[in-house]
Design a protein around this motif. Structure first.
Motif, PDB file in Angstrom:
ATOM      1  N   MET A  65       1.660  59.810   3.793  1.00 52.07           N
ATOM      2  CA  MET A  65       0.256  60.180   3.571  1.00 52.07           C
ATOM      3  C   MET A  65       0.110  60.800   2.186  1.00 52.07           C
ATOM      4  SD  MET A  65      -1.008  62.020   7.025  1.00 52.07           S
ATOM      5  CE  MET A  65      -0.913  61.182   8.597  1.00 52.07           C
ATOM      6  N   TYR A  66      -1.081  60.670   1.641  1.00 54.31           N
ATOM      7  CA  TYR A  66      -1.376  61.401   0.420  1.00 54.31           C
ATOM      8  C   TYR A  66      -2.607  62.269   0.645  1.00 54.31           C
ATOM      9  CZ  TYR A  66      -2.057  62.985  -4.209  1.00 54.31           C
ATOM     10  OH  TYR A  66      -2.187  63.825  -5.277  1.00 54.31           O
ATOM     11  N   PRO A  67      -2.514  63.571   0.395  1.00 55.20           N
ATOM     12  CA  PRO A  67      -1.296  64.324   0.125  1.00 55.20           C
ATOM     13  C   PRO A  67      -0.504  64.542   1.409  1.00 55.20           C
ATOM     14  CG  PRO A  67      -3.155  65.821   0.253  1.00 55.20           C
ATOM     15  CD  PRO A  67      -3.716  64.436   0.409  1.00 55.20           C
ATOM     16  N   GLN A  68       0.761  64.853   1.280  1.00 50.91           N
ATOM     17  CA  GLN A  68       1.594  64.996   2.483  1.00 50.91           C
ATOM     18  C   GLN A  68       1.105  66.097   3.409  1.00 50.91           C
ATOM     19  OE1 GLN A  68       5.846  65.319   2.746  1.00 50.91           O
ATOM     20  NE2 GLN A  68       6.126  63.544   1.428  1.00 50.91           N
ATOM     21  N   ALA A  69       0.476  67.125   2.829  1.00 50.09           N
ATOM     22  CA  ALA A  69      -0.025  68.238   3.643  1.00 50.09           C
ATOM     23  C   ALA A  69      -1.130  67.781   4.589  1.00 50.09           C
ATOM     24  CB  ALA A  69      -0.537  69.344   2.738  1.00 50.09           C
ATOM     25  N   LEU A  70      -1.666  66.589   4.327  1.00 51.74           N
ATOM     26  CA  LEU A  70      -2.729  66.055   5.187  1.00 51.74           C
ATOM     27  C   LEU A  70      -2.247  65.896   6.627  1.00 51.74           C
ATOM     28  CD1 LEU A  70      -5.587  64.750   5.306  1.00 51.74           C
ATOM     29  CD2 LEU A  70      -4.522  62.587   4.640  1.00 51.74           C
ATOM     30  N   PHE A  71      -0.961  65.631   6.792  1.00 56.05           N
ATOM     31  CA  PHE A  71      -0.436  65.390   8.131  1.00 56.05           C
ATOM     32  C   PHE A  71      -0.661  66.602   9.040  1.00 56.05           C
ATOM     33  CE2 PHE A  71       2.998  65.141  11.338  1.00 56.05           C
ATOM     34  CZ  PHE A  71       2.671  63.918  11.901  1.00 56.05           C
ATOM     35  N   ASP A  72      -0.412  67.782   8.530  1.00 57.17           N
ATOM     36  CA  ASP A  72      -0.589  68.984   9.362  1.00 57.17           C
ATOM     37  C   ASP A  72      -2.052  69.172   9.734  1.00 57.17           C
ATOM     38  OD1 ASP A  72       2.091  69.625   9.457  1.00 57.17           O
ATOM     39  OD2 ASP A  72       2.009  70.726   7.571  1.00 57.17           O
TER      40      ASP A  72
ATOM     41  N   LEU B 211      -8.414  55.157   5.033  1.00 57.37           N
ATOM     42  CA  LEU B 211      -7.658  55.250   6.276  1.00 57.37           C
ATOM     43  C   LEU B 211      -7.309  53.880   6.838  1.00 57.37           C
ATOM     44  CD1 LEU B 211      -9.864  57.989   8.049  1.00 57.37           C
ATOM     45  CD2 LEU B 211      -7.796  58.343   6.677  1.00 57.37           C
ATOM     46  N   ASN B 212      -6.037  53.672   7.074  1.00 54.12           N
ATOM     47  CA  ASN B 212      -5.515  52.534   7.840  1.00 54.12           C
ATOM     48  C   ASN B 212      -5.578  51.186   7.125  1.00 54.12           C
ATOM     49  OD1 ASN B 212      -4.219  51.499  10.138  1.00 54.12           O
ATOM     50  ND2 ASN B 212      -6.163  50.958  11.124  1.00 54.12           N
ATOM     51  N   PHE B 213      -5.675  51.185   5.824  1.00 56.62           N
ATOM     52  CA  PHE B 213      -5.609  49.898   5.128  1.00 56.62           C
ATOM     53  C   PHE B 213      -4.138  49.517   4.924  1.00 56.62           C
ATOM     54  CE2 PHE B 213      -9.871  51.229   4.421  1.00 56.62           C
ATOM     55  CZ  PHE B 213     -10.587  50.047   4.474  1.00 56.62           C
ATOM     56  N   PRO B 214      -3.807  48.251   5.186  1.00 60.95           N
ATOM     57  CA  PRO B 214      -2.403  47.844   5.032  1.00 60.95           C
ATOM     58  C   PRO B 214      -1.996  47.777   3.564  1.00 60.95           C
ATOM     59  CG  PRO B 214      -3.773  45.940   5.547  1.00 60.95           C
ATOM     60  CD  PRO B 214      -4.668  47.144   5.619  1.00 60.95           C
ATOM     61  N   MET B 215      -0.719  47.723   3.332  1.00 60.05           N
ATOM     62  CA  MET B 215      -0.149  47.610   1.983  1.00 60.05           C
ATOM     63  C   MET B 215      -0.431  48.851   1.136  1.00 60.05           C
ATOM     64  SD  MET B 215       1.362  44.745   2.051  1.00 60.05           S
ATOM     65  CE  MET B 215       1.488  44.394   3.798  1.00 60.05           C
ATOM     66  N   MET B 216      -0.728  49.966   1.772  1.00 59.72           N
ATOM     67  CA  MET B 216      -1.018  51.196   1.028  1.00 59.72           C
ATOM     68  C   MET B 216       0.130  52.197   1.105  1.00 59.72           C
ATOM     69  SD  MET B 216      -3.804  51.039  -0.622  1.00 59.72           S
ATOM     70  CE  MET B 216      -3.646  49.299  -0.945  1.00 59.72           C
ATOM     71  N   SER B 217       1.284  51.727   1.544  1.00 58.26           N
ATOM     72  CA  SER B 217       2.453  52.588   1.621  1.00 58.26           C
ATOM     73  C   SER B 217       3.552  52.031   0.709  1.00 58.26           C
ATOM     74  CB  SER B 217       2.952  52.630   3.066  1.00 58.26           C
ATOM     75  OG  SER B 217       4.261  53.141   3.146  1.00 58.26           O
ATOM     76  N   PRO B 218       4.229  52.869  -0.104  1.00 55.00           N
ATOM     77  CA  PRO B 218       3.988  54.292  -0.311  1.00 55.00           C
ATOM     78  C   PRO B 218       2.624  54.535  -0.958  1.00 55.00           C
ATOM     79  CG  PRO B 218       5.647  53.474  -1.850  1.00 55.00           C
ATOM     80  CD  PRO B 218       5.351  52.358  -0.926  1.00 55.00           C
ATOM     81  N   PRO B 219       1.991  55.647  -0.584  1.00 50.01           N
ATOM     82  CA  PRO B 219       0.579  55.816  -0.961  1.00 50.01           C
ATOM     83  C   PRO B 219       0.376  56.131  -2.437  1.00 50.01           C
ATOM     84  CG  PRO B 219       1.387  57.782   0.132  1.00 50.01           C
ATOM     85  CD  PRO B 219       2.514  56.782   0.189  1.00 50.01           C
ATOM     86  N   PRO B 220      -0.654  55.580  -3.031  1.00 49.07           N
ATOM     87  CA  PRO B 220      -0.985  55.940  -4.409  1.00 49.07           C
ATOM     88  C   PRO B 220      -1.603  57.339  -4.449  1.00 49.07           C
ATOM     89  CG  PRO B 220      -2.648  54.445  -3.546  1.00 49.07           C
ATOM     90  CD  PRO B 220      -1.586  54.560  -2.494  1.00 49.07           C
ATOM     91  N   GLU B 221      -1.503  57.965  -5.601  1.00 45.83           N
ATOM     92  CA  GLU B 221      -2.120  59.281  -5.785  1.00 45.83           C
ATOM     93  C   GLU B 221      -3.619  59.080  -5.969  1.00 45.83           C
ATOM     94  OE1 GLU B 221       0.063  61.761  -8.560  1.00 45.83           O
ATOM     95  OE2 GLU B 221      -1.851  62.458  -9.335  1.00 45.83           O
ATOM     96  N   VAL B 222      -4.398  59.828  -5.220  1.00 42.74           N
ATOM     97  CA  VAL B 222      -5.861  59.688  -5.299  1.00 42.74           C
ATOM     98  C   VAL B 222      -6.509  61.070  -5.289  1.00 42.74           C
ATOM     99  CG1 VAL B 222      -5.924  57.426  -4.173  1.00 42.74           C
ATOM    100  CG2 VAL B 222      -6.015  59.510  -2.763  1.00 42.74           C
ATOM    101  N   ARG B 223      -7.789  61.092  -5.629  1.00 43.76           N
ATOM    102  CA  ARG B 223      -8.551  62.351  -5.486  1.00 43.76           C
ATOM    103  C   ARG B 223      -9.119  62.374  -4.080  1.00 43.76           C
ATOM    104  NH1 ARG B 223     -11.231  65.094  -9.816  1.00 43.76           N
ATOM    105  NH2 ARG B 223     -13.134  65.053  -8.591  1.00 43.76           N
ATOM    106  N   GLY B 224      -8.337  62.850  -3.144  1.00 43.95           N
ATOM    107  CA  GLY B 224      -8.808  62.875  -1.769  1.00 43.95           C
ATOM    108  C   GLY B 224      -7.672  62.631  -0.811  1.00 43.95           C
ATOM    109  N   ALA B 225      -7.915  61.761   0.165  1.00 45.59           N
ATOM    110  CA  ALA B 225      -6.953  61.556   1.247  1.00 45.59           C
ATOM    111  C   ALA B 225      -6.699  60.073   1.444  1.00 45.59           C
ATOM    112  CB  ALA B 225      -7.506  62.159   2.537  1.00 45.59           C
TER     113      ALA B 225
END
Lengths: 92, 534
Positions: free
Chosen positions: B143-150, B114-128
């Motif tokens: 965000m990864y995954p995008q559904a995390l936003f909701d 969460l909130n680390f710079p230079m992480m956009s666009p986000p890499p695919e990870v096992r988690g959030a």
């Protein structure tokens, strides 16, 4: 005709998704302009072009040719201009 | 069960925290939980990257590699086209190596970042993964995954605008503010870290990731602007009411921060290893050093002539060098870079420096820069100049500035076309110091203080605490004194194969490396609508 309809629908969908959280009531039409109507700033333009490239899975659409006119950078763009540009590039 | 917790505190320094961990008259103990962690755990200073700046330093924490390998040097990167120079922003696609989020994911671990710079666009990870430094308008899509936003939106009190990066507000850093104005500025920063904490606690409690990491950056922002009420050597309780109000508000922020740390550590449980680090420390800088003005006087660069228009005036005020690129041989691109770039000869820039003359040109430039003195004291204003091969060795060195300046007070340079070259501010502003903080607690962790670590060690320590092999190309180490002998014997440090050099963005976007044409296109986009005026 199919390409035109397809591109317009897809670009419209990308734009609607792009501004989903912005709280705008503006209907999205071909005449909708990014800056005047939707309040885009330069970072938004960059992000939007990335979103289009991602949606079309192409990074070589050459948007700089749309953005630059006679050596100057345009002040605004309409959705219709972007649709026409993408259509043209997909046909090329 | 969460194994490893990383809490990043941007710019945190023991210069400030030491006082907050003691009982001070009228203020009490501001950070009692952090004090207990240090009393029982392992702590010391953490040497930052060669240039202690947020993007390269956090990218080092995220990759275990120094900037010469990961390729991130600044917020802004530029492309020299010979007859022009275009500026754009670094992003995750520019990172040349894998992040710990990806390495852990590939090893089957779950993560939350969460909130680390230079992480956009986000890499695919096992988690959030939720990147930092992103405008609220683009948060959901990044965000990864995008559904995390909701899911995050459903957290009580969630406010995307409070959470996200406000380019206008952060652009005020470095402006001199009256204390009454500063109070409101600081006040606006408190809700942001509350928002990040709420998300952090939710994901930690609900997802229980193997590796949980959150970065809180109110520390950096507040220290930049409110250093005069934070530095124990500068703070005087007899200062005016407005200054006391700012100090009280800043202390409230640090009290809340201590509460966030306690809540996250408690949620992770006693079996978790908890690591607290900062990307750099802090100090006060009183000097304004207009480095391009100095280079202009010496004939290394020529300023772009203004046509008197509003657009031209705005461009002159922007934090990017605005030069006549057909006649400039050396320049500093941005204030945050503290770097000097030597422009090479090319077809479009025949006046550039040739390979044959590079070394002598660079030596003369260093000599000229070191002659710059403070008119008040006569002392040199540049303490040290690092050559790129000293500061940023590695495969990405060619992208780095040719020289990196360390000023006498660790300040950042100015790139504005304004005289005089060196002036003294009435009140020191907070600036980055190379010594950050390291604190660790958890099973087997020794109780030691006063240790000295490097920022690259953080990632090796994280990987080891997760039970992973440490990739052979990681540049850090697990200190021999970090764990007690029994725990170390049961959990030996294992070195694994070097990781393939796949950038953070490459994993999620599946995009090919940008061609020169594509890069130019991006630069052109930035110029649209005035982001870069010319």
């Amino acid at each position: 005709m199919l390409i035109e309809l397809n591109v317009e629908n897809r670009l419209k969908a990308v734009l609607e998704d792009f501004i989903e959280d912005w709280g705008l009531d503006e209907p999205i039409e071909r005449a909708t302009t990014l800056v005047e109507d939707l309040g885009f700033d330069s970072i938004d333009v960059i992000q939007f072009i990335v979103a289009i490239e991602t949606a079309f899975e192409q990074r070589n659409l050459g948007f700089h040719e749309l953005i630059m006119k006679d050596g100057r950078y345009v002040d605004d763009l309409s959705l219709g201009e972007m649709v026409e540009f993408v259509e043209q590039r997909l046909r090329a | 069960m969460t194994q490893t917790v990383l809490i990043g505190l941007d710019g945190a320094t023991f210069t400030v925290l030491d006082g907050f961990m003691k009982d001070q008259p009228g203020e009490g103990v501001v950070m009692p939980f952090l004090a207990r962690m240090i009393e029982t755990g392992y702590s010391g200073t953490l040497a930052s990257t060669a240039h202690p700046l947020t993007p390269p330093a956090w990218t080092t924490v995220c990759t275990g590699r120094t900037p010469g390998a990961h390729g991130i040097y600044d917020f802004v990167r530029f492309e020299d086209l010979g007859d022009d120079v275009f500026f754009t922003l670094y992003d995750a696609r520019d990172i040349r190596v894998e992040t710990i989020w990806q390495i852990a994911s590939h090893a089957g671990k779950t993560i939350a970042s969460l909130n680390f710079p230079m992480m956009s666009p986000p890499p695919e990870v096992r988690g959030a993964l939720v990147p930092g430094f992103v405008s609220w308008k683009h948060l959901r899509r990044n965000m990864y995954p995008q559904a995390l936003f909701d899911r995050i939106k459903a957290i009580p009190g969630f406010d995307a605008k409070e959470l996200s990066w406000d380019f206008e507000r952060e652009g005020q850093i470095g402006d001199v503010m009256e204390d009454s104005e500063l109070y409101r500025w600081v006040e606006n920063h408190l809700p942001r870290d509350r928002q990040w904490f709420n998300i952090a606690r939710t994901l930690l409690e609900e997802d229980d990731p193997d590796l949980f990491a959150v970065m809180l950056d109110g520390t950096d922002k507040i220290q930049h602007q409110a250093w005069h009420v934070l530095d124990p050597e500068l703070w005087d309780p007899a200062k005016g009411e407005d200054a006391r109000a700012v100090r009280a508000l800043v202390l409230q922020y640090f009290r809340e921060l201590d509460g966030y740390i306690e809540a996250l550590v408690t949620a992770a449980g006693p079996e978790a290893h908890v690591i607290i680090v900062s990307d750099h420390g802090f100090t006060g800088a009183a000097k304004v050093v207009r480095i391009n003005e100095h280079l202009g006087r010496l004939g290394y660069l020529e300023w772009r002539a203004s046509d008197g228009s509003e657009q031209s005036r705005r461009r002159d005020m922007a934090n990017f060098a605005n030069l006549d690129w057909t006649r400039s041989r050396a320049f500093c691109p941005t204030p945050s870079s503290n770097g000097i770039v030597i422009r090479r000869k090319s077809e479009k820039f025949p006046g550039g420096v040739t390979e044959a003359e590079y070394e002598s040109f660079r030596e003369k430039l260093i000599e000229d820069l070191m002659k710059l003195t403070d008119p008040d004291t006569g002392a040199p204003v540049i303490k040290e100049i690092l050559k790129r091969e000293e500061a940023f060795p590695g495969a990405a060195m060619e992208e780095s500035p040719d020289l990196t300046l360390i000023l006498c007070d660790h300040g950042f340079v100015s790139v504005r076309n304004r005289a005089p070259t060196v002036v003294t501010r009435p009140v020191p502003l907070g600036t980055h110091h190379p010594d950050g903080i390291f604190v660790m607690t958890g099973p087997g962790v020794e109780n030691r203080s006063g240790q000295h670590l490097s920022i690259v060690d953080t990632t090796a320590i994280m990987a080891h605490a997760l039970g992973l092999e440490i990739p052979a190309d990681f540049e850090g180490r697990v200190p021999a004194t970090l764990y007690d002998p029994d725990w170390r014997a049961e959990n030996p440090v294992r070195i694994g194969a070097a990781r393939a050099e796949a950038g953070a963005g490459a994993v999620s976007t599946s995009k090919e490396d940008a061609s020169a044409e594509q890069k130019e296109e991006m630069l052109a986009q930035l110029r649209l609508l005035g982001y870069i005026e010319d």
